[in-house]
Design an enzyme around this catalytic site. Structure first.
Site, PDB file in Angstrom:
ATOM      1  N   GLN A   9      -8.818  -4.362  12.734  1.00 41.14           N
ATOM      2  CA  GLN A   9      -9.557  -5.559  13.108  1.00 41.14           C
ATOM      3  C   GLN A   9      -9.354  -5.873  14.589  1.00 41.14           C
ATOM      4  OE1 GLN A   9      -9.333  -8.407   9.990  1.00 41.14           O
ATOM      5  NE2 GLN A   9      -9.641 -10.148  11.347  1.00 41.14           N
ATOM      6  N   SER A  93      -3.673  -1.390   9.933  1.00 38.72           N
ATOM      7  CA  SER A  93      -3.939  -2.505   9.025  1.00 38.72           C
ATOM      8  C   SER A  93      -5.048  -2.135   8.036  1.00 38.72           C
ATOM      9  CB  SER A  93      -4.279  -3.765   9.823  1.00 38.72           C
ATOM     10  OG  SER A  93      -4.326  -4.890   8.987  1.00 38.72           O
ATOM     11  N   LEU A  94      -6.218  -2.790   8.119  1.00 40.45           N
ATOM     12  CA  LEU A  94      -7.285  -2.515   7.153  1.00 40.45           C
ATOM     13  C   LEU A  94      -7.734  -1.056   7.212  1.00 40.45           C
ATOM     14  CD1 LEU A  94     -10.451  -2.369   8.464  1.00 40.45           C
ATOM     15  CD2 LEU A  94      -9.793  -4.673   9.112  1.00 40.45           C
ATOM     16  N   ARG A 118      -9.878  -8.381  -0.072  1.00 42.45           N
ATOM     17  CA  ARG A 118      -8.751  -8.523   0.864  1.00 42.45           C
ATOM     18  C   ARG A 118      -9.120  -9.474   1.994  1.00 42.45           C
ATOM     19  NH1 ARG A 118      -6.782  -6.002   5.710  1.00 42.45           N
ATOM     20  NH2 ARG A 118      -4.542  -5.495   5.670  1.00 42.45           N
ATOM     21  N   HIS A 206      -0.092 -10.072   8.781  1.00 44.87           N
ATOM     22  CA  HIS A 206       1.135  -9.280   8.689  1.00 44.87           C
ATOM     23  C   HIS A 206       2.395 -10.126   8.877  1.00 44.87           C
ATOM     24  CE1 HIS A 206      -1.238  -5.739   8.168  1.00 44.87           C
ATOM     25  NE2 HIS A 206      -1.956  -6.081   9.206  1.00 44.87           N
ATOM     26  N   GLN A 255       1.863  -4.384   2.620  1.00 47.84           N
ATOM     27  CA  GLN A 255       1.258  -4.192   3.931  1.00 47.84           C
ATOM     28  C   GLN A 255       0.651  -5.461   4.502  1.00 47.84           C
ATOM     29  OE1 GLN A 255      -2.459  -4.058   4.663  1.00 47.84           O
ATOM     30  NE2 GLN A 255      -2.771  -1.975   5.394  1.00 47.84           N
TER      31      GLN A 255
END
Length: 317
Positions: A9, A93-94, A118, A206, A255
């Site tokens: 992102q 991340s994603l 998510r 996070h 995560q």
């Protein structure tokens, strides 16, 4: 050996993937199907938002996440059609969800539904919070951790700040309540940080503040059949491959509320023998992180059709 790394992102842009959509039937089919799946979870036309914006909407986490992953899956399918697959893969991340698609652990419909949820759950967890994320430049991770711990100790858990992303040597992102991030930033400046750059994000990603999203995702994962990975996946919260006693579901739940060890993941790839890495996603941020982390690795970035054509041509050569 080939590594494929997926962007996260922040690198989204209006128009992303439109050239692929207009030139490749399989990419068009991917986006059209993703648009149908995402529409069941959230209130957007994924293709229209990706190609036309506005940027303000595209940058909302519940919309950014499915848009980025749909782009990544579409490009990955085109690479597979050219016979190009990863030996090692990971994502920021994603981007980890795209890595799991590349590895065959999840099919695209399942991934698009999960990533739409998510994004929705992370947006919900951020509602009503005064939060910040900031990139700390020119500081080692030990000092960053010490400044975060000092801040958390002083605020006695009422507000929190954590190291969210270890991107590359000299760039670490901190995240959490705005007050705590500002306080930690002041300590980091005193400690000698070169710059601290606020990031345009909508949540304390996070960190422990994302636990409500992690809890909701855990329920979703309990219904998912994760297949054995065909490529070796390096997981965000580990900076390495998982062990036999670690499950993909548990790691994805962790995560969302834990640090992303991208620097460690890139080093792990290099040590495993990876000498070529493809970044998939808008922009070239991860390519820059890679070049600052390891030497003697050839890096390609696929953002446009021209990037794709040139990358395939060079890899074949």
């Amino acid at each position: 050996m080939l590594g494929i790394v997926y962007a996260g992102q922040g690198s989204q842009r209006v128009g992303m993937g439109q050239d692929f959509y207009e030139q490749y039937e399989s990419y068009k089919d991917t986006i059209d199907e993703a648009t149908k799946v995402v529409a069941k979870v959230t209130d957007i036309d994924l293709a229209k938002l990706s190609f036309e914006g506005p940027m303000e909407e595209l940058s909302k986490t519940q919309y950014t996440q499915p848009a980025m992953v749909a782009f990544a899956i579409g490009v990955t399918k085109l690479l597979k059609e050219e016979g190009i697959t990863a030996d090692y893969t990971c994502g920021l991340s994603l981007g980890e969800y795209s890595a799991l698609y590349e590895a065959g652990a999840l099919d695209e419909a399942t991934i698009m539904e999960l990533i739409a949820k998510r994004g929705k759950y992370m947006a919900e967890a951020s509602e009503g919070l005064d939060v910040k994320m900031a990139a700390v430049l020119g500081m080692d991770r030990e000092t960053v951790m010490e400044c975060c711990d000092k801040t958390n100790g002083e605020l006695k858990g009422e507000k929190i700040v954590q190291a969210a992303n270890f991107n590359c040597p000299g760039q670490i992102v901190i995240s959490g309540d705005a007050l705590a991030v500002d306080k930690a930033s002041a300590y980091l400046k005193e400690a000698g940080a070169k710059r601290i750059l606020p990031l345009k994000v909508s949540g304390p990603f996070h960190t422990k503040l994302m636990k409500p999203a992690g809890d909701k995702l855990a329920k979703e994962f309990s219904q998912v059949d994760f297949k054995e990975e065909k490529s070796k996946v390096i997981f965000n919260c580990l900076g390495r491959e998982k062990n036999q006693d670690e499950s993909v579901a548990d790691l994805l739940e962790k995560q969302v509320q834990s640090s992303v060890y991208l620097e460690d993941s890139i080093k792990y790839m290099k040590e495993a023998g990876v000498d070529t890495i493809i970044e998939i996603g808008p922009g070239k941020a991860i390519s820059k992180f890679i070049s600052k982390t390891v030497d003697d690795v050839k890096v390609y970035s696929i953002d446009t059709v021209d990037d794709f054509v040139n990358t395939v041509k060079e890899l074949r050569a």
